[in-house]
Design a protein around this motif. Structure first.
Motif, PDB file in Angstrom:
ATOM      1  N   ARG A  80       0.827  -1.213   0.000  1.00 15.04           N
ATOM      2  CA  ARG A  80       0.000   0.000   0.000  1.00 15.04           C
ATOM      3  C   ARG A  80       0.861   1.263   0.000  1.00 15.04           C
ATOM      4  O   ARG A  80       0.365   2.351   0.200  1.00 15.04           O
ATOM      5  CB  ARG A  80      -0.929  -0.006   1.216  1.00 15.04           C
ATOM      6  CG  ARG A  80      -2.119  -0.902   1.027  1.00 15.04           C
ATOM      7  CD  ARG A  80      -2.839  -1.136   2.327  1.00 15.04           C
ATOM      8  NE  ARG A  80      -2.106  -2.048   3.188  1.00 15.04           N
ATOM      9  CZ  ARG A  80      -2.509  -2.417   4.400  1.00 15.04           C
ATOM     10  NH1 ARG A  80      -3.635  -1.936   4.885  1.00 15.04           N
ATOM     11  NH2 ARG A  80      -1.789  -3.259   5.120  1.00 15.04           N
ATOM     12  N   ALA A  81       2.174   1.083  -0.235  1.00 17.31           N
ATOM     13  CA  ALA A  81       3.083   2.225  -0.178  1.00 17.31           C
ATOM     14  C   ALA A  81       3.352   2.810  -1.563  1.00 17.31           C
ATOM     15  O   ALA A  81       3.258   2.115  -2.575  1.00 17.31           O
ATOM     16  CB  ALA A  81       4.397   1.792   0.456  1.00 17.31           C
ATOM     17  N   PHE A  82       3.682   4.108  -1.581  1.00 12.18           N
ATOM     18  CA  PHE A  82       4.196   4.764  -2.785  1.00 12.18           C
ATOM     19  C   PHE A  82       5.715   4.628  -2.751  1.00 12.18           C
ATOM     20  O   PHE A  82       6.314   4.578  -1.677  1.00 12.18           O
ATOM     21  CB  PHE A  82       3.900   6.265  -2.758  1.00 12.18           C
ATOM     22  CG  PHE A  82       2.460   6.630  -2.905  1.00 12.18           C
ATOM     23  CD1 PHE A  82       1.989   7.136  -4.112  1.00 12.18           C
ATOM     24  CD2 PHE A  82       1.578   6.509  -1.840  1.00 12.18           C
ATOM     25  CE1 PHE A  82       0.646   7.504  -4.252  1.00 12.18           C
ATOM     26  CE2 PHE A  82       0.244   6.881  -1.973  1.00 12.18           C
ATOM     27  CZ  PHE A  82      -0.217   7.377  -3.183  1.00 12.18           C
ATOM     28  N   THR A  83       6.328   4.613  -3.942  1.00 11.08           N
ATOM     29  CA  THR A  83       7.789   4.700  -3.985  1.00 11.08           C
ATOM     30  C   THR A  83       8.165   5.889  -4.864  1.00 11.08           C
ATOM     31  O   THR A  83       7.605   6.070  -5.951  1.00 11.08           O
ATOM     32  CB  THR A  83       8.426   3.399  -4.518  1.00 11.08           C
ATOM     33  OG1 THR A  83       7.700   2.952  -5.652  1.00 11.08           O
ATOM     34  CG2 THR A  83       8.435   2.302  -3.491  1.00 11.08           C
ATOM     35  N   GLU A  84       9.095   6.675  -4.374  1.00 11.64           N
ATOM     36  CA  GLU A  84       9.473   7.914  -5.062  1.00 11.64           C
ATOM     37  C   GLU A  84      10.997   7.983  -5.198  1.00 11.64           C
ATOM     38  O   GLU A  84      11.718   7.647  -4.237  1.00 11.64           O
ATOM     39  CB  GLU A  84       8.994   9.104  -4.203  1.00 11.64           C
ATOM     40  CG  GLU A  84       9.394  10.449  -4.747  1.00 11.64           C
ATOM     41  CD  GLU A  84       9.281  11.549  -3.694  1.00 11.64           C
ATOM     42  OE1 GLU A  84       9.304  11.267  -2.478  1.00 11.64           O
ATOM     43  OE2 GLU A  84       9.195  12.707  -4.106  1.00 11.64           O
ATOM     44  N   ALA A  85      11.464   8.421  -6.355  1.00 15.43           N
ATOM     45  CA  ALA A  85      12.915   8.556  -6.566  1.00 15.43           C
ATOM     46  C   ALA A  85      13.412   9.807  -5.832  1.00 15.43           C
ATOM     47  O   ALA A  85      12.963  10.910  -6.127  1.00 15.43           O
ATOM     48  CB  ALA A  85      13.206   8.667  -8.055  1.00 15.43           C
ATOM     49  N   LEU A  86      14.297   9.611  -4.880  1.00 16.47           N
ATOM     50  CA  LEU A  86      14.869  10.772  -4.179  1.00 16.47           C
ATOM     51  C   LEU A  86      16.028  11.370  -4.971  1.00 16.47           C
ATOM     52  O   LEU A  86      16.400  12.509  -4.796  1.00 16.47           O
ATOM     53  CB  LEU A  86      15.365  10.377  -2.783  1.00 16.47           C
ATOM     54  CG  LEU A  86      14.311  10.139  -1.705  1.00 16.47           C
ATOM     55  CD1 LEU A  86      14.990   9.869  -0.373  1.00 16.47           C
ATOM     56  CD2 LEU A  86      13.364  11.310  -1.571  1.00 16.47           C
ATOM     57  N   ASP A  87      16.635  10.525  -5.806  1.00 14.17           N
ATOM     58  CA  ASP A  87      17.704  10.956  -6.725  1.00 14.17           C
ATOM     59  C   ASP A  87      17.329  10.394  -8.097  1.00 14.17           C
ATOM     60  O   ASP A  87      16.347   9.669  -8.212  1.00 14.17           O
ATOM     61  CB  ASP A  87      19.054  10.327  -6.338  1.00 14.17           C
ATOM     62  CG  ASP A  87      19.361  10.467  -4.867  1.00 14.17           C
ATOM     63  OD1 ASP A  87      19.375  11.598  -4.385  1.00 14.17           O
ATOM     64  OD2 ASP A  87      19.598   9.423  -4.211  1.00 14.17           O
ATOM     65  N   ASP A  88      18.134  10.682  -9.101  1.00 14.46           N
ATOM     66  CA  ASP A  88      17.984   9.921 -10.348  1.00 14.46           C
ATOM     67  C   ASP A  88      18.325   8.471  -9.982  1.00 14.46           C
ATOM     68  O   ASP A  88      19.356   8.224  -9.356  1.00 14.46           O
ATOM     69  CB  ASP A  88      18.954  10.438 -11.412  1.00 14.46           C
ATOM     70  CG  ASP A  88      18.541  11.817 -11.904  1.00 14.46           C
ATOM     71  OD1 ASP A  88      17.372  12.192 -11.690  1.00 14.46           O
ATOM     72  OD2 ASP A  88      19.383  12.527 -12.479  1.00 14.46           O
ATOM     73  N   CYS A  89      17.428   7.558 -10.351  1.00 15.14           N
ATOM     74  CA  CYS A  89      17.571   6.175  -9.859  1.00 15.14           C
ATOM     75  C   CYS A  89      17.614   5.162 -10.991  1.00 15.14           C
ATOM     76  O   CYS A  89      17.027   5.384 -12.049  1.00 15.14           O
ATOM     77  CB  CYS A  89      16.350   5.794  -9.021  1.00 15.14           C
ATOM     78  SG  CYS A  89      16.322   6.536  -7.429  1.00 15.14           S
ATOM     79  N   THR A  90      18.262   4.060 -10.715  1.00 17.56           N
ATOM     80  CA  THR A  90      18.172   2.904 -11.615  1.00 17.56           C
ATOM     81  C   THR A  90      17.689   1.723 -10.786  1.00 17.56           C
ATOM     82  O   THR A  90      18.241   1.453  -9.709  1.00 17.56           O
ATOM     83  CB  THR A  90      19.553   2.562 -12.224  1.00 17.56           C
ATOM     84  OG1 THR A  90      20.109   3.753 -12.769  1.00 17.56           O
ATOM     85  CG2 THR A  90      19.436   1.504 -13.298  1.00 17.56           C
ATOM     86  N   LEU A  91      16.655   1.058 -11.294  1.00 17.89           N
ATOM     87  CA  LEU A  91      16.131  -0.120 -10.591  1.00 17.89           C
ATOM     88  C   LEU A  91      16.291  -1.357 -11.458  1.00 17.89           C
ATOM     89  O   LEU A  91      16.241  -1.277 -12.690  1.00 17.89           O
ATOM     90  CB  LEU A  91      14.633   0.037 -10.280  1.00 17.89           C
ATOM     91  CG  LEU A  91      14.145   1.226  -9.475  1.00 17.89           C
ATOM     92  CD1 LEU A  91      12.668   1.033  -9.116  1.00 17.89           C
ATOM     93  CD2 LEU A  91      14.955   1.434  -8.211  1.00 17.89           C
ATOM     94  N   LEU A  92      16.466  -2.489 -10.791  1.00 17.28           N
ATOM     95  CA  LEU A  92      16.424  -3.784 -11.471  1.00 17.28           C
ATOM     96  C   LEU A  92      15.107  -4.429 -11.065  1.00 17.28           C
ATOM     97  O   LEU A  92      14.855  -4.644  -9.880  1.00 17.28           O
ATOM     98  CB  LEU A  92      17.589  -4.658 -11.019  1.00 17.28           C
ATOM     99  CG  LEU A  92      18.996  -4.123 -11.322  1.00 17.28           C
ATOM    100  CD1 LEU A  92      20.055  -5.052 -10.755  1.00 17.28           C
ATOM    101  CD2 LEU A  92      19.178  -3.985 -12.836  1.00 17.28           C
ATOM    102  N   ILE A  93      14.272  -4.706 -12.085  1.00 16.02           N
ATOM    103  CA  ILE A  93      12.907  -5.142 -11.785  1.00 16.02           C
ATOM    104  C   ILE A  93      12.673  -6.558 -12.291  1.00 16.02           C
ATOM    105  O   ILE A  93      13.085  -6.902 -13.409  1.00 16.02           O
ATOM    106  CB  ILE A  93      11.902  -4.171 -12.454  1.00 16.02           C
ATOM    107  CG1 ILE A  93      12.157  -2.759 -11.905  1.00 16.02           C
ATOM    108  CG2 ILE A  93      10.462  -4.590 -12.221  1.00 16.02           C
ATOM    109  CD1 ILE A  93      11.337  -1.679 -12.545  1.00 16.02           C
ATOM    110  N   CYS A  94      12.029  -7.364 -11.453  1.00  8.75           N
ATOM    111  CA  CYS A  94      11.659  -8.698 -11.953  1.00  8.75           C
ATOM    112  C   CYS A  94      10.294  -9.094 -11.401  1.00  8.75           C
ATOM    113  O   CYS A  94       9.800  -8.478 -10.447  1.00  8.75           O
ATOM    114  CB  CYS A  94      12.741  -9.722 -11.626  1.00  8.75           C
ATOM    115  SG  CYS A  94      12.556 -10.748 -10.218  1.00  8.75           S
TER     116      CYS A  94
END
Ligand code: HEM
Length: 216
Positions: A80-94
């Protein structure tokens, strides 16, 4: 084999598990961008590769940060949480499904999940305690002010208020435990706002401070 790397990213990059990285897709996000909204339609697990990600709960105009994820931290979209980029971000998603299979093959990876979930739990405890405590504090403050108004006896040092035999009566009236009332009264005494003259009487030394407490 025991994995001794500092975080999940290092563990995945290690030679013996290198193939696992192929299950992840790399995506970039700009600073301040909302990465995922609550209960995102796709069920993903993601690892922060670069930058920091804020995880927060939001309702109306209130926001509660429950974790700040850093490189190597893992999180998911099925919350139920939001996620926000605090910096320019790179994520690995699976997909959560693939990640779940990975955990079966590499059970030591759960260690990294516990780190993040532990941090999340710690911050949730803090938020719950603050909310519950602030609520009790506000009720006690209002009760004492109304008692002072109705039955208080003004003297040179402040306003004397009869509270009955002990703090249990106040606790029952304002609907919190006696221990909570006791620790709040002690806190107010330490702040110089109240003084326990005896078991039955409280002296309100600083009515103004009691009045303005919620505004701080
Ligand atoms: C291994 C794959 C995973 C599976 C199969 C899984 C499964 C689940 C399920 C079934 C729920 C309950 C959902 C609901 O009641 O609506 C849940 C909730 C949750 N999961 Fe996972 N999960 C996985 C990975 C993760 C990871 C990696 C994280 C973060 C480190 C995570 C964090 C959470 C949180 C915070 C909740 C509570 C969400 C909320 O109520 O807002 N999960 N998970």
């Amino acid at each position: 084999m025991r994995i001794v790397h500092d975080n999940l990213l290092d563990a995945l990059q290690a030679a013996e598990t290198k193939g696992l990285l192929d299950l992840f897709t790399e995506r970039r996000y700009c600073k301040k961008e909302i990465i995922f909204f609550p209960k995102h339609t796709e069920n993903y697990v993601f690892i922060v590769k670069e930058g920091r990600v804020r995880v927060y709960l939001a309702f109306d105009d209130k926001e509660f940060t429950v974790s700040i994820l850093e490189a190597g931290d893992v999180f998911s979209t099925h919350t139920r949480a939001f996620t926000e980029a605090l910096d320019d971000c790179t994520l690995l998603i699976c997909s959560t499904e693939n990640f779940s299979r990975m955990l079966i093959d590499y059970p030591t990876f759960t260690h990294y999940l516990i780190n993040v979930l532990g941090d999340l739990l710690k911050n949730c405890f803090t938020i719950i305690i603050n909310l519950a405590f602030m609520e009790a504090k506000s009720r006690l403050r209002k009760y004492l002010l109304s008692e002072a108004e109705e039955k208080g006896v003004y003297c040179k040092e402040g306003i004397k208020v009869e509270i009955g035999h002990d703090l249990s009566r106040i606790a029952t009236i304002i609907g919190v435990s006696r221990q909570t009332v006791s620790s709040l009264v002690n806190e107010f005494c330490r702040m110089g706002i109240l003084e326990r003259l005896n078991r039955k009487t409280i002296l309100i030394k600083d009515r103004e401070a009691l009045q303005n407490m919620d505004k701080q």
